[in-house]
Design a protein around this motif. Structure first.
Motif, PDB file in Angstrom:
ATOM      1  N   UNK A  61       0.871  -1.176   0.000  1.00 55.67           N
ATOM      2  CA  UNK A  61       0.000   0.000   0.000  1.00 55.67           C
ATOM      3  C   UNK A  61       0.905   1.222   0.000  1.00 55.67           C
ATOM      4  N   UNK A  62       1.086   1.816  -1.185  1.00 52.43           N
ATOM      5  CA  UNK A  62       1.982   2.961  -1.264  1.00 52.43           C
ATOM      6  C   UNK A  62       3.407   2.550  -0.944  1.00 52.43           C
ATOM      7  N   UNK A  63       3.970   3.123   0.126  1.00 53.46           N
ATOM      8  CA  UNK A  63       5.343   2.810   0.514  1.00 53.46           C
ATOM      9  C   UNK A  63       5.401   1.809   1.661  1.00 53.46           C
ATOM     10  N   UNK A  64       4.297   1.211   2.028  1.00 49.79           N
ATOM     11  CA  UNK A  64       4.280   0.257   3.129  1.00 49.79           C
ATOM     12  C   UNK A  64       4.115  -1.160   2.610  1.00 49.79           C
ATOM     13  N   UNK A  65       4.495  -2.118   3.443  1.00 44.66           N
ATOM     14  CA  UNK A  65       4.422  -3.523   3.062  1.00 44.66           C
ATOM     15  C   UNK A  65       3.910  -4.330   4.239  1.00 44.66           C
ATOM     16  N   UNK A  66       3.069  -5.307   3.962  1.00 44.53           N
ATOM     17  CA  UNK A  66       2.590  -6.217   4.984  1.00 44.53           C
ATOM     18  C   UNK A  66       2.285  -7.568   4.371  1.00 44.53           C
ATOM     19  N   UNK A  67       1.808  -8.471   5.203  1.00 45.06           N
ATOM     20  CA  UNK A  67       1.414  -9.804   4.761  1.00 45.06           C
ATOM     21  C   UNK A  67      -0.058 -10.013   5.079  1.00 45.06           C
ATOM     22  N   UNK A  68      -0.757 -10.662   4.173  1.00 44.09           N
ATOM     23  CA  UNK A  68      -2.178 -10.915   4.391  1.00 44.09           C
ATOM     24  C   UNK A  68      -2.431 -11.890   5.533  1.00 44.09           C
ATOM     25  N   UNK A  96      16.749 -13.210  -6.623  1.00 49.07           N
ATOM     26  CA  UNK A  96      15.866 -13.771  -7.641  1.00 49.07           C
ATOM     27  C   UNK A  96      15.588 -12.733  -8.732  1.00 49.07           C
ATOM     28  N   UNK A  97      15.869 -13.046 -10.002  1.00 51.17           N
ATOM     29  CA  UNK A  97      15.608 -12.065 -11.070  1.00 51.17           C
ATOM     30  C   UNK A  97      14.134 -11.675 -11.173  1.00 51.17           C
ATOM     31  N   UNK A  98      13.213 -12.575 -10.829  1.00 50.07           N
ATOM     32  CA  UNK A  98      11.785 -12.282 -10.942  1.00 50.07           C
ATOM     33  C   UNK A  98      11.345 -11.227  -9.938  1.00 50.07           C
ATOM     34  N   UNK A  99      12.127 -11.023  -8.877  1.00 51.46           N
ATOM     35  CA  UNK A  99      11.756 -10.070  -7.826  1.00 51.46           C
ATOM     36  C   UNK A  99      12.573  -8.786  -7.896  1.00 51.46           C
ATOM     37  N   UNK A 100      13.368  -8.629  -8.933  1.00 46.75           N
ATOM     38  CA  UNK A 100      14.289  -7.489  -9.011  1.00 46.75           C
ATOM     39  C   UNK A 100      13.553  -6.151  -8.893  1.00 46.75           C
ATOM     40  N   UNK A 101      12.416  -6.019  -9.554  1.00 49.25           N
ATOM     41  CA  UNK A 101      11.676  -4.756  -9.538  1.00 49.25           C
ATOM     42  C   UNK A 101      10.957  -4.528  -8.209  1.00 49.25           C
ATOM     43  N   UNK A 102      10.693  -5.588  -7.452  1.00 46.66           N
ATOM     44  CA  UNK A 102       9.948  -5.458  -6.199  1.00 46.66           C
ATOM     45  C   UNK A 102      10.846  -5.249  -4.988  1.00 46.66           C
ATOM     46  N   UNK A 103      12.121  -5.569  -5.098  1.00 46.78           N
ATOM     47  CA  UNK A 103      13.014  -5.508  -3.946  1.00 46.78           C
ATOM     48  C   UNK A 103      13.099  -4.097  -3.341  1.00 46.78           C
ATOM     49  N   UNK A 104      13.233  -3.011  -4.123  1.00 46.56           N
ATOM     50  CA  UNK A 104      13.261  -1.682  -3.496  1.00 46.56           C
ATOM     51  C   UNK A 104      11.996  -1.375  -2.691  1.00 46.56           C
ATOM     52  N   UNK A 107      12.199  -3.280   0.539  1.00 42.90           N
ATOM     53  CA  UNK A 107      13.128  -2.661   1.487  1.00 42.90           C
ATOM     54  C   UNK A 107      12.495  -1.442   2.141  1.00 42.90           C
ATOM     55  N   UNK A 108      11.828  -0.614   1.329  1.00 40.01           N
ATOM     56  CA  UNK A 108      11.154   0.557   1.893  1.00 40.01           C
ATOM     57  C   UNK A 108      10.032   0.138   2.832  1.00 40.01           C
ATOM     58  N   UNK A 109       9.313  -0.907   2.462  1.00 42.16           N
ATOM     59  CA  UNK A 109       8.239  -1.378   3.322  1.00 42.16           C
ATOM     60  C   UNK A 109       8.748  -1.984   4.613  1.00 42.16           C
ATOM     61  N   UNK A 110       9.872  -2.710   4.551  1.00 39.90           N
ATOM     62  CA  UNK A 110      10.454  -3.277   5.767  1.00 39.90           C
ATOM     63  C   UNK A 110      10.918  -2.183   6.720  1.00 39.90           C
ATOM     64  N   UNK A 111      11.519  -1.122   6.196  1.00 36.83           N
ATOM     65  CA  UNK A 111      11.922   0.002   7.042  1.00 36.83           C
ATOM     66  C   UNK A 111      10.705   0.710   7.633  1.00 36.83           C
ATOM     67  N   UNK A 112       9.623   0.776   6.860  1.00 37.53           N
ATOM     68  CA  UNK A 112       8.407   1.434   7.343  1.00 37.53           C
ATOM     69  C   UNK A 112       7.722   0.687   8.472  1.00 37.53           C
TER      70      UNK A 112
END
Length: 351
Positions: A61-68, A96-104, A107-112
């Motif tokens: 959600x925006x710059x945040x990350x969670x798990x369902x 993992x190359x498939x996650x390359x675009x999601x990693x940033x 990281x931002x979500x983990x810090x949040x």
């Protein structure tokens, strides 16, 4: 054992593998086992299955990350927490190359997810430090230098990284017509950019971006059935559904001009009228503001799920009152919000 190359994939034939039924921490463990065991039967299919499960449980959600599945992922007796899962997922999927675009975003979500500058457990902090070190080596190897420039609609602003190493905020007015935003960085390194758009647009229907709101008003004392009169007392109920865990959330609900929220203990207050107010869910406000503008409740932590709050107000003025929207917002992640428009309240003279 798999980390040091001593695991025999044939040992798994004696157990049933159903990762979709496992907690997220076990799915991450399973992904690591499959990745490190080349002789595992159907290795490619099992790895793809684990990645799909993790991707389906991730909630951005925006710059945040969670798990369902956060509510059942907190296994404190195993020293497993949702913050630790976020750090371990980032650490495991980074190559993992498939996650390359999601990693940033991860990281931002983990810090949040940090609260007061740290994650929820000692183990989670240890995993978080390792994940951030690996992320910096993969994405931030070169220090940022030079000048960054952003321009839109003929207006340009620049940033010198030597004088502003932490970056800064560029504000632009909305252009009169469609325009393209251009951001360039001249120098070494690859700086990160977060883009937000803010606009004052009349709200005509409910809007949900992380929170969903339902509002109901019921009479406690009403002089004429079906209409509001000066002196009537109303019970307001707000039901809020959060799509992910979040810290520091505020609920803001306006009241008509001249109305007063009961329960403050001030003059002309009524403790009897506030009897029966209910609060539901596993949330408690750390501060509640009952002003002449409306109710504002501040929550230090709101988990995924639903909660409800009620308050009582008295109508003290007659007329037609148009009010702003009822709003729920994460204070430090404003892209996580929910709004519903309020109907015009017409108050007749006292009977």
């Amino acid at each position: 054992i798999s980390r040091y190359g001593g695991f025999d994939g044939r040992l798994l034939s004696s157990i049933t593998i159903e990762p979709n039924l496992w907690p997220t921490s076990a799915v991450i463990d399973w992904f690591n086992i499959v990745e490190r065991t080349p002789d595992l039967p159907d290795r490619a299919g099992r790895m793809q299955e684990a990645e799909q499960i993790l991707r389906s449980r991730l909630n951005f959600q925006g710059t945040t990350m969670g798990f369902s599945t956060e509510r059942r992922d907190f296994l404190w007796w195993l020293l497993v927490s949702t913050d630790g899962n976020a750090a371990r997922a980032l650490l495991s999927l980074m190559d993992s190359p498939a996650w390359r675009e999601d990693i940033p975003r991860m990281a931002r979500g983990a810090l949040g997810r940090q609260l007061r500058g740290r994650w929820d457990t000692t183990v989670a902090n240890a995993w978080g430090v390792l994940a951030m070190e690996k992320f910096s080596m993969a994405f931030e190897r070169e220090p940022v230098s030079g000048t960054a420039t952003a321009s839109i609609g003929g207006r340009s602003q620049s940033l010198d990284w030597s004088s502003n190493p932490k970056g800064r905020v560029f504000d632009y007015a909305w252009p009169n017509q469609r325009a393209e935003l251009t951001v360039r960085s001249g120098g070494t390194g690859k700086p990160w950019v977060t883009i937000q758009s803010l606009a004052a647009i009349p709200l005509k229907e409910p809007f949900s971006s992380g929170y969903r709101i339902k509002k109901a008003m019921a009479p406690v004392e009403q002089q004429a059935q079906g209409s509001w009169s000066k002196g009537d007392i109303i019970r307001v109920r707000l039901e809020i559904e959060a799509q992910s865990d979040m810290t520091w959330v505020v609920v803001s609900d306006p009241i008509p001009a001249g109305a007063s929220i009961l329960g403050t203990g001030l003059g002309r207050d009524s403790r009897l009228a506030t009897r029966g107010e209910k609060r539901e869910g596993w949330v408690w406000p750390v501060f509640e503001e009952r002003s002449f503008e409306g109710l504002r409740s501040y929550y230090e932590y709101v988990p995924k799920g639903s909660f409800a709050l009620e308050y009582t107000m008295r109508l003290n003025s007659e007329g037609a009152f148009q009010m702003p929207a009822t709003r729920v917002e994460a204070m430090y992640s404003p892209e996580m919000l929910g709004e519903i428009p309020n109907e015009t309240i017409r108050v007749s003279p006292a009977r």
